[in-house]
Design a protein around this motif. Sequence first.
Motif, mmCIF file in Angstrom:
data_model
loop_
_atom_site.group_PDB
_atom_site.id
_atom_site.type_symbol
_atom_site.label_atom_id
_atom_site.label_comp_id
_atom_site.label_asym_id
_atom_site.label_seq_id
_atom_site.Cartn_x
_atom_site.Cartn_y
_atom_site.Cartn_z
ATOM 1 N N TRP A 1 -3.296 1.524 4.565
ATOM 2 C CA TRP A 1 -4.360 1.903 5.503
ATOM 3 C C TRP A 1 -5.582 2.454 4.783
ATOM 4 C CZ3 TRP A 1 -2.885 0.909 10.528
ATOM 5 C CH2 TRP A 1 -1.504 0.778 10.750
ATOM 6 N N ASP B 1 -5.747 -1.016 9.214
ATOM 7 C CA ASP B 1 -4.697 -1.677 8.454
ATOM 8 C C ASP B 1 -5.348 -2.653 7.474
ATOM 9 O OD1 ASP B 1 -2.652 -3.150 7.481
ATOM 10 O OD2 ASP B 1 -1.767 -3.665 9.430
ATOM 11 N N ARG C 1 2.731 -0.419 5.760
ATOM 12 C CA ARG C 1 1.367 -0.963 5.793
ATOM 13 C C ARG C 1 0.467 -0.085 4.938
ATOM 14 N NH1 ARG C 1 1.906 -5.824 7.477
ATOM 15 N NH2 ARG C 1 -0.246 -5.947 8.161
ATOM 16 N N THR D 1 -3.594 -3.876 4.852
ATOM 17 C CA THR D 1 -2.481 -4.393 4.052
ATOM 18 C C THR D 1 -2.795 -5.772 3.483
ATOM 19 O OG1 THR D 1 -1.052 -3.232 5.587
ATOM 20 C CG2 THR D 1 -0.007 -4.762 4.070
#
Lengths: 129, 618
Positions: free
Chosen positions: B390, B413, B388, B415
């Motif tokens: 961040w 997050d 992911r 992503t």
Amino acid sequence: MGQSFNPADVAVLVVEDDALLRAEAVDLCIEAGFTTYEARNADQAIRLLERHSEIRVLFTDIEMEGSMDGLKLAHAVRERWPPVAIMVTSGRRKVTKEDLPDNGLFFAKPYPPDDIVKALNGIAAQVMG
Amino acid sequence: MMRHAKLGTDAGRTGSLRMADLFRLYDWASTPLGKRETWPAVLRTTVDLMLASLHPMCVMWGPERIFLYNDGYAEILGARHPSALGLRTEDVWPELWDDLVPLIDRTFRGESCAFRDQPLTMMRNGFEEQVWYDFAYSPVGDERGEVVGLLNVTSDCTARVVAQRERDAAIERLRASEKRLAALVEASSDSLYSMSPDWQEMRTLQGRGFITDADAPSVRWMDEYLLPEDRTEVSDRIATAVARTEPFEMEHRVRLADGSTGWIFSRAVPVRDGEGRVTEWFGMAADATARHRALEQLRESESFMRGVLAASSDCIKVLDLDARLTFMSEGGKRVMDVSDFNAVAGCPWPSFWEGEGHLAAKEAVAAARAGVASGFQGYADTMKGNRRYWDVQVSPIVGADGKPERILSISRDITDLKVAEEARAVLAQELAHRMKNSLAMVQAIVTQTLRQAKSMEEARAAVGQRLSALGRAQDILTRSNFTEADIHDVVAAAIDPYRVVGDRISWSGPPLILTSQRALGLSLAVHELATNAVKYGALSNEAGHVAMSWRCEDGAFAFDWVETDGPPVVPPGSRGFGSKLIERIVAAYFEGEGHLDFNPAGIRFRLTGMPGSIAVEA
């Protein structure tokens, strides 16, 4: 122009997968007086180079389907046929000197037809000179 | 003196002699009393009575107050025994004599005197011993009624005196203790109450201001003080305490004096009478309202903070100054796929980051330790290995001394945002490329048109129409992100400007998906054919028809343009860009051939090619 050479003695190989663009590029080279061959991918181009030793200029697009793109073709040609001058064009990529074989020329699409003709004449003058 | 010497030499023996024997052995003739046989009857009787008695007794006889005593009294005399026998009393008790004289004299005048609780120190058991005796002086008269002697009857009242003194001390202690207790109760802010043995009745309650006082006994005290919903629970606890006669202890809600609801900590103990029966319950209730409210507020505040932390899908972490994980929010565990925090507790946080992120995390920690907040973005895997991207903010948590004592790290997050950003960048690049490709096509079309145009007007018209055809094809491709188009849509859009009254133009064929290049090529071909038909062919009169059809069979694609009922066809003297386009260029797009047939009955065009990436729709 007062050229000291006969352009027809210098053959140009146009490699371009888009038929319309290829037709125009071919017409441009022919109009400038050069003997012109055309190929729609690298494999065809290699076969033509193998058959026609008078080809002194490779004018290739970069984005093409097939085993090689235009840049790889340019390097392969420089390897196998060192005297062949390299001209590369692309609408997608900004190509730097480092990407090209030595003395290779780059033209961003769409290119002014006159720039191509001037470059071809320059190469021909060197070859003939 | 002889008597003394005699007794003195026999002291060891006479010390163990009984008084009756001593009386017998004693040389009474040397005393004012004379020989024992000569004693008056009253003296003999008195001495016999005395010697027979178990009570310590002594006799003082005659004007000389001669001192006689029995075995019991010998203990009182201690070391003065046995030499005291037969002496004058003032020689026996010289130290007391002045005090005794008035009393002795009063007795000899016929009065009886008694002295209670007289302290004496005795050595009767070999050690000093504090004892108390009662003395009673009685006159002894002769037959004429004259007082001739004094009988002193004593009794050891040590036990009584000791008991009395102990009781007095106990009472004094109790009094002091009660005084302290009273002071304590007065000083306390707790409420005091007393209840009947079965708690049915409240006898008194001192509310101390926070609860209403109960001045008179009440059986309705529950209504007064308890909340209806708490009555059952409180009653049950009381019943248990009463049944077991154990202290009652409970923290419960109560109606306060101001009408609001509060809390008390109440404790009561049973009070018993001499037979062990419970006569009442005595209790104290401390006001626990403030503590309860503070607790409730703390709980609410904690629950609020927990809720906030849990609700956030940001990964909120607390690190120690060595960057080790000490806390992770619920939401954080969720997004980081952490099922058990213990698995990551204490792990160095920067090691969660890859590549540049690792360095950035270390720098952010160093900055936070120096008291500076910072942020960075980077890739890190979740515990399940999901990669992911961040966005991270790292800040110092400052302690009371103003120095960073822990580190707060909040990771979000992003992503999806990153993916979208990357996709947008790719799309933008793709669009730039397509635009340049389109411009290159436009340039080719314009240059080709100009190269073969007979006049500027013709060139202008041809360029305009060709670019328009290209534009319509682009419209269709736009719907599919410039990748493909259905052949029906392509043909319909290409022919649209040339539609004439009636069903003179028709097309048919199976649904087919064309690549963008083939769609553009076919559009240009249809446009060129239609333009020619309008100028010279089937669409130049009122009766001609154009029929287009295509099929895809046995791995080959074929497209036909057939003109009928138009004016007779005359082959053109020279081939222009139009025929080059449809015969060579479009054919190349289809990796096949284009054949233009100037049949006198009508122009025919056949395009054959490889199916290539043409797909047949289901």
